[in-house]
Design a protein around this motif. Sequence first.
Motif, PDB file in Angstrom:
ATOM      1  N   ASP A 188      26.141 -21.198 -45.502  1.00 53.28           N
ATOM      2  CA  ASP A 188      26.481 -20.962 -44.108  1.00 53.28           C
ATOM      3  C   ASP A 188      26.049 -19.546 -43.732  1.00 53.28           C
ATOM      4  OD1 ASP A 188      28.368 -19.869 -41.964  1.00 53.28           O
ATOM      5  OD2 ASP A 188      28.742 -22.032 -41.862  1.00 53.28           O
ATOM      6  N   PHE A 189      25.283 -19.410 -42.650  1.00 56.87           N
ATOM      7  CA  PHE A 189      24.800 -18.095 -42.248  1.00 56.87           C
ATOM      8  C   PHE A 189      25.967 -17.139 -41.988  1.00 56.87           C
ATOM      9  CE2 PHE A 189      23.322 -14.910 -39.213  1.00 56.87           C
ATOM     10  CZ  PHE A 189      22.285 -14.372 -39.960  1.00 56.87           C
ATOM     11  N   GLY A 190      27.078 -17.643 -41.497  1.00 57.51           N
ATOM     12  CA  GLY A 190      28.251 -16.800 -41.261  1.00 57.51           C
ATOM     13  C   GLY A 190      28.742 -16.152 -42.543  1.00 57.51           C
ATOM     14  N   ASP A 191      28.695 -16.893 -43.659  1.00 59.53           N
ATOM     15  CA  ASP A 191      29.093 -16.336 -44.956  1.00 59.53           C
ATOM     16  C   ASP A 191      28.130 -15.241 -45.401  1.00 59.53           C
ATOM     17  OD1 ASP A 191      31.201 -18.129 -45.007  1.00 59.53           O
ATOM     18  OD2 ASP A 191      30.147 -19.570 -46.297  1.00 59.53           O
ATOM     19  N   ILE A 192      26.849 -15.502 -45.230  1.00 57.85           N
ATOM     20  CA  ILE A 192      25.832 -14.504 -45.588  1.00 57.85           C
ATOM     21  C   ILE A 192      26.016 -13.253 -44.743  1.00 57.85           C
ATOM     22  CG2 ILE A 192      23.360 -13.990 -45.600  1.00 57.85           C
ATOM     23  CD1 ILE A 192      22.931 -17.022 -46.108  1.00 57.85           C
ATOM     24  N   LYS A 193      26.181 -13.447 -43.452  1.00 55.58           N
ATOM     25  CA  LYS A 193      26.350 -12.316 -42.539  1.00 55.58           C
ATOM     26  C   LYS A 193      27.570 -11.486 -42.921  1.00 55.58           C
ATOM     27  CE  LYS A 193      27.032 -11.177 -37.704  1.00 55.58           C
ATOM     28  NZ  LYS A 193      27.248 -11.695 -36.359  1.00 55.58           N
ATOM     29  N   HIS A 194      28.663 -12.141 -43.280  1.00 61.22           N
ATOM     30  CA  HIS A 194      29.884 -11.422 -43.656  1.00 61.22           C
ATOM     31  C   HIS A 194      29.642 -10.541 -44.881  1.00 61.22           C
ATOM     32  CE1 HIS A 194      34.084 -10.520 -44.355  1.00 61.22           C
ATOM     33  NE2 HIS A 194      33.933 -10.962 -45.597  1.00 61.22           N
ATOM     34  N   VAL A 195      29.014 -11.094 -45.906  1.00 58.11           N
ATOM     35  CA  VAL A 195      28.774 -10.346 -47.144  1.00 58.11           C
ATOM     36  C   VAL A 195      27.804  -9.197 -46.899  1.00 58.11           C
ATOM     37  CG1 VAL A 195      27.783 -10.493 -49.470  1.00 58.11           C
ATOM     38  CG2 VAL A 195      29.326 -12.286 -48.646  1.00 58.11           C
ATOM     39  N   VAL A 196      26.699  -9.477 -46.218  1.00 62.13           N
ATOM     40  CA  VAL A 196      25.686  -8.447 -45.985  1.00 62.13           C
ATOM     41  C   VAL A 196      26.234  -7.370 -45.046  1.00 62.13           C
ATOM     42  CG1 VAL A 196      23.390  -7.983 -45.034  1.00 62.13           C
ATOM     43  CG2 VAL A 196      23.758  -9.981 -46.477  1.00 62.13           C
ATOM     44  N   ILE A 227      26.521  -3.402 -45.934  1.00 63.73           N
ATOM     45  CA  ILE A 227      25.882  -2.383 -45.098  1.00 63.73           C
ATOM     46  C   ILE A 227      26.916  -1.379 -44.622  1.00 63.73           C
ATOM     47  CG2 ILE A 227      24.743  -1.967 -42.880  1.00 63.73           C
ATOM     48  CD1 ILE A 227      23.197  -4.604 -43.385  1.00 63.73           C
ATOM     49  N   ASP A 228      28.060  -1.861 -44.144  1.00 64.72           N
ATOM     50  CA  ASP A 228      29.118  -0.964 -43.664  1.00 64.72           C
ATOM     51  C   ASP A 228      29.613  -0.038 -44.772  1.00 64.72           C
ATOM     52  OD1 ASP A 228      28.964  -2.077 -41.149  1.00 64.72           O
ATOM     53  OD2 ASP A 228      30.756  -3.327 -41.389  1.00 64.72           O
ATOM     54  N   GLU A 229      29.762  -0.552 -45.978  1.00 68.22           N
ATOM     55  CA  GLU A 229      30.309   0.228 -47.079  1.00 68.22           C
ATOM     56  C   GLU A 229      29.275   1.127 -47.767  1.00 68.22           C
ATOM     57  OE1 GLU A 229      32.020  -2.706 -49.645  1.00 68.22           O
ATOM     58  OE2 GLU A 229      33.758  -3.008 -48.334  1.00 68.22           O
ATOM     59  N   THR A 230      28.001   0.746 -47.683  1.00 66.12           N
ATOM     60  CA  THR A 230      26.971   1.423 -48.462  1.00 66.12           C
ATOM     61  C   THR A 230      26.034   2.295 -47.628  1.00 66.12           C
ATOM     62  OG1 THR A 230      27.020  -0.469 -49.955  1.00 66.12           O
ATOM     63  CG2 THR A 230      25.177   1.047 -50.202  1.00 66.12           C
ATOM     64  N   LEU A 231      25.646   1.814 -46.445  1.00 67.00           N
ATOM     65  CA  LEU A 231      24.634   2.516 -45.659  1.00 67.00           C
ATOM     66  C   LEU A 231      25.166   3.159 -44.379  1.00 67.00           C
ATOM     67  CD1 LEU A 231      21.735  -0.103 -45.866  1.00 67.00           C
ATOM     68  CD2 LEU A 231      22.124   1.878 -47.345  1.00 67.00           C
ATOM     69  N   ASP A 232      26.142   2.537 -43.777  1.00 66.48           N
ATOM     70  CA  ASP A 232      26.612   2.985 -42.469  1.00 66.48           C
ATOM     71  C   ASP A 232      27.205   4.397 -42.538  1.00 66.48           C
ATOM     72  OD1 ASP A 232      26.938   2.569 -39.732  1.00 66.48           O
ATOM     73  OD2 ASP A 232      28.985   1.859 -39.982  1.00 66.48           O
ATOM     74  N   HIS A 233      26.851   5.230 -41.590  1.00 65.41           N
ATOM     75  CA  HIS A 233      27.339   6.608 -41.478  1.00 65.41           C
ATOM     76  C   HIS A 233      26.979   7.456 -42.694  1.00 65.41           C
ATOM     77  CE1 HIS A 233      29.414   5.739 -37.778  1.00 65.41           C
ATOM     78  NE2 HIS A 233      29.919   4.645 -38.353  1.00 65.41           N
ATOM     79  N   ARG A 234      25.833   7.158 -43.283  1.00 61.97           N
ATOM     80  CA  ARG A 234      25.321   7.958 -44.387  1.00 61.97           C
ATOM     81  C   ARG A 234      23.908   8.416 -44.059  1.00 61.97           C
ATOM     82  NH1 ARG A 234      29.017   4.948 -46.334  1.00 61.97           N
ATOM     83  NH2 ARG A 234      30.184   5.404 -48.218  1.00 61.97           N
ATOM     84  N   MET A 235      23.551   9.541 -44.611  1.00 67.58           N
ATOM     85  CA  MET A 235      22.197  10.022 -44.458  1.00 67.58           C
ATOM     86  C   MET A 235      21.362   9.369 -45.551  1.00 67.58           C
ATOM     87  SD  MET A 235      20.840  13.928 -44.199  1.00 67.58           S
ATOM     88  CE  MET A 235      22.061  14.247 -42.943  1.00 67.58           C
ATOM     89  N   LEU A 236      20.347   8.646 -45.167  1.00 63.93           N
ATOM     90  CA  LEU A 236      19.465   7.972 -46.113  1.00 63.93           C
ATOM     91  C   LEU A 236      18.311   8.906 -46.426  1.00 63.93           C
ATOM     92  CD1 LEU A 236      21.134   5.710 -44.744  1.00 63.93           C
ATOM     93  CD2 LEU A 236      19.202   4.235 -45.120  1.00 63.93           C
ATOM     94  N   LEU A 237      18.173   9.246 -47.709  1.00 67.26           N
ATOM     95  CA  LEU A 237      17.153  10.193 -48.125  1.00 67.26           C
ATOM     96  C   LEU A 237      16.421   9.689 -49.364  1.00 67.26           C
ATOM     97  CD1 LEU A 237      19.258  13.487 -47.943  1.00 67.26           C
ATOM     98  CD2 LEU A 237      17.539  12.726 -46.303  1.00 67.26           C
ATOM     99  N   HIS A 238      15.189  10.171 -49.531  1.00 64.97           N
ATOM    100  CA  HIS A 238      14.444   9.923 -50.766  1.00 64.97           C
ATOM    101  C   HIS A 238      15.110  10.740 -51.867  1.00 64.97           C
ATOM    102  CE1 HIS A 238      11.252  10.123 -53.738  1.00 64.97           C
ATOM    103  NE2 HIS A 238      10.738   9.038 -53.159  1.00 64.97           N
ATOM    104  N   ARG A 239      15.141  10.203 -53.069  1.00 62.51           N
ATOM    105  CA  ARG A 239      15.800  10.876 -54.205  1.00 62.51           C
ATOM    106  C   ARG A 239      15.267  12.281 -54.478  1.00 62.51           C
ATOM    107  NH1 ARG A 239      19.243   7.803 -56.579  1.00 62.51           N
ATOM    108  NH2 ARG A 239      19.033   5.548 -56.520  1.00 62.51           N
ATOM    109  N   ASP A 240      14.041  12.558 -54.082  1.00 58.24           N
ATOM    110  CA  ASP A 240      13.425  13.863 -54.339  1.00 58.24           C
ATOM    111  C   ASP A 240      13.589  14.843 -53.182  1.00 58.24           C
ATOM    112  OD1 ASP A 240      12.560  12.881 -56.783  1.00 58.24           O
ATOM    113  OD2 ASP A 240      10.599  12.264 -56.002  1.00 58.24           O
ATOM    114  N   ASP A 241      14.358  14.491 -52.175  1.00 60.39           N
ATOM    115  CA  ASP A 241      14.506  15.368 -51.016  1.00 60.39           C
ATOM    116  C   ASP A 241      15.161  16.682 -51.434  1.00 60.39           C
ATOM    117  OD1 ASP A 241      15.563  16.584 -48.554  1.00 60.39           O
ATOM    118  OD2 ASP A 241      14.872  14.715 -47.631  1.00 60.39           O
ATOM    119  N   PRO A 242      14.551  17.809 -51.094  1.00 62.54           N
ATOM    120  CA  PRO A 242      15.104  19.106 -51.509  1.00 62.54           C
ATOM    121  C   PRO A 242      16.431  19.460 -50.828  1.00 62.54           C
ATOM    122  CG  PRO A 242      13.197  19.417 -50.090  1.00 62.54           C
ATOM    123  CD  PRO A 242      13.291  17.946 -50.371  1.00 62.54           C
ATOM    124  N   ALA A 243      16.799  18.764 -49.785  1.00 62.60           N
ATOM    125  CA  ALA A 243      18.037  19.076 -49.066  1.00 62.60           C
ATOM    126  C   ALA A 243      19.274  18.444 -49.702  1.00 62.60           C
ATOM    127  CB  ALA A 243      17.917  18.618 -47.610  1.00 62.60           C
TER     128      ALA A 243
END
Length: 65
Positions: A4-12, A16-32
């Motif tokens: 069910d797409f609703g199940d997939i949407k819930h998990v994904v 996203i909310d727990e892992t990516l949302d409100h975080r700065m996404l950077l390359h591992r080699d970023d000097p900052a």
Amino acid sequence: MVLDFGDIKHVVSKWIDETLDHRMLLHRDDPAIAVLEELGEPLFLMDANPTAENIARTIFDFTQS
């Protein structure tokens, strides 16, 4: 296999909310990274540059695990 797409949407959306949302996404080699970590900034480090395509690939890879 059929899912069910609703199940997939819930998990994904939750991942996203727990892992990516409100975080700065950077390359591992970023000097900052060290400075941002000292400041307590929430980060998500990627092996590739955080382009839209690579972020989409990261989400896709999550769904495959």
